[in-house]
Design an enzyme around this catalytic site. Structure first.
Site, PDB file in Angstrom:
ATOM      1  CG  LEU A  17      -5.150  10.231   5.018  1.00  0.00           C
ATOM      2  CD1 LEU A  17      -4.937  10.133   6.708  1.00  0.00           C
ATOM      3  CD2 LEU A  17      -6.026  11.363   4.877  1.00  0.00           C
ATOM      4  CG  LEU A  21      -6.012   8.923   0.047  1.00  0.00           C
ATOM      5  CD1 LEU A  21      -5.640   9.261  -1.471  1.00  0.00           C
ATOM      6  CD2 LEU A  21      -6.511  10.270   0.587  1.00  0.00           C
ATOM      7  N   GLY A  54       0.764  13.151   3.390  1.00  0.00           N
ATOM      8  CA  GLY A  54       1.183  12.882   4.808  1.00  0.00           C
ATOM      9  C   GLY A  54       2.525  12.431   4.740  1.00  0.00           C
ATOM     10  CD  GLU A  77       0.813  16.762   6.484  1.00  0.00           C
ATOM     11  OE1 GLU A  77       0.149  15.709   6.404  1.00  0.00           O
ATOM     12  OE2 GLU A  77       0.362  17.669   7.080  1.00  0.00           O
ATOM     13  NE  ARG A  79      -5.072  11.934  -3.754  1.00  0.00           N
ATOM     14  CZ  ARG A  79      -4.840  11.568  -5.161  1.00  0.00           C
ATOM     15  NH1 ARG A  79      -5.732  11.898  -6.027  1.00  0.00           N
ATOM     16  NH2 ARG A  79      -3.618  11.137  -5.409  1.00  0.00           N
ATOM     17  CD  GLU A 129      -1.983  16.651   1.421  1.00  0.00           C
ATOM     18  OE1 GLU A 129      -1.197  16.727   0.442  1.00  0.00           O
ATOM     19  OE2 GLU A 129      -1.204  16.055   2.603  1.00  0.00           O
ATOM     20  CE  LYS A 154      -4.220  -1.865   0.047  1.00  0.00           C
ATOM     21  NZ  LYS A 154      -5.050  -2.008  -0.927  1.00  0.00           N
TER      22      LYS A 154
END
Ligand code: 1HE
Length: 261
Positions: free
Chosen positions: A67, A69, A112, A115, A138, A135, A28
């Site tokens: 992240l 999703l 992320g 981040e 999205r 982001e 993933k």
């Protein structure tokens, strides 16, 4: 130690002084679900005694796709707030944990993932690395501390551009603008990160603490307050017996000189 199947923890170095935290969710692309974010928090909150520096790395071709999703549900505003605050708490444990953290980057360092990398103290990227903040496209916003940490690395204008236009920086440009401090050949970021972490681990702990906990706070202070904080930190650091011994070693010709770069 690590209680998540997608986090591996090991120790490296002659005295096991370097902790390696590896995200192992390559199928993933190391996307961070909530459980993984909480596990990262736990690892950095409970680093064993004797660890003096850490490396974060991701398994496979990509550091981290950000992240997860697939977990992005229909959160209401307060749930969204708490979710973002959970990321903040976890990444604060990385940035303001007990030891300096070096990120080893390859492939995607996006959303992320960027981040997370930004919460580390040093970023080492290999030639396959690319950086983006999807982001913007999205329909969401950063929520893992990126709005605070990324402008400190590259400036507000560049981050705004990345989010407004979906701009992707490649490895060379990422190093040029300050997303990474080191750019190394493909496949060597991890080795370089461990080398740097081992070097960092040999510093006086109080110096490392000053650099990871005090310097960023000085950067947030006014010049006048920052100078006062600097003076107090300098006084504390130089009073440690270890500092006195290291300075004496140089004066007596027993310590390494600074080598021309
Ligand atoms: C994922 C995720 C993910 C991959 N959440 N599952 N981040 C993004 O918008 C980046 C989204 N990901 C990508 O753009 C690409 O996956 C990559 C450029 C990172 C890698 O591409 P590639 O071709 O190597 O892999 P892939 O085929 O796209 O993905 C492989 C699998 O990983 C696939 O699942 P599969 O079950 O079909 O095999 C993908 O669905 C899955 N996958 N990325 C969930 N992010 C605190 S707020 C932070 C906000 C954000 O981070 S938003 C940005 C999210």
């Amino acid at each position: 130690m690590a209680t998540n199947p997608h986090i591996q923890f090991e120790r490296r170095g002659a005295e096991q002084e370097v902790a390696v935290v590896r995200i192992t969710r390559a199928p993933k692309r190391n996307a961070l679900n909530d459980a993984l974010v909480l596990a990262l928090r736990d690892v950095f909150e409970t680093l064993p005694a004797g660890v003096r520096a850490a490396v974060i790395t991701g398994e496979g071709e990509h550091f981290c796709a950000g992240l997860d999703l697939s977990e992005l549900q229909d959160r209401d505003a307060s749930q969204g707030l708490m979710h973002s605050r959970m990321w903040h708490a976890a990444l604060d444990c990385v940035q303001y944990g007990p030891v300096p953290v070096v990120a080893a980057l390859q492939g995607a360092v996006v959303g992320g993932g960027l981040e997370l990398a930004s919460a580390c103290h040093i970023r080492v990227a290999d030639e396959t690395t690319f950086y983006a903040l999807p982001e913007g496209s999205r329909g969401i916003f950063v929520g893992g501390g990126g709005a605070v940490r990324i402008p400190r690395l590259i400036g507000v204008a560049r981050m705004t551009d990345m989010m407004l236009t979906g701009r992707v920086y490649n490895a060379a440009d990422g190093e040029r603008i300050g997303l990474a401090q080191y750019l190394v050949p493909q496949g060597t970021a991890y080795d370089k990160a461990v080398e740097l972490a081992t070097r960092i681990a040999s510093n006086a702990p109080m110096t490392n603490y000053a650099l990871t906990h005090v310097l960023p706070r000085i950067a947030d202070q006014s010049a006048d307050q920052g100078l006062m904080t600097e003076a107090m930190m300098a006084a504390i650091a130089q009073s440690a017996p270890e500092a006195k011994e290291r300075v004496r070693a140089f004066v007596e010709g027993r310590a390494a000189k600074v080598q021309k770069g």
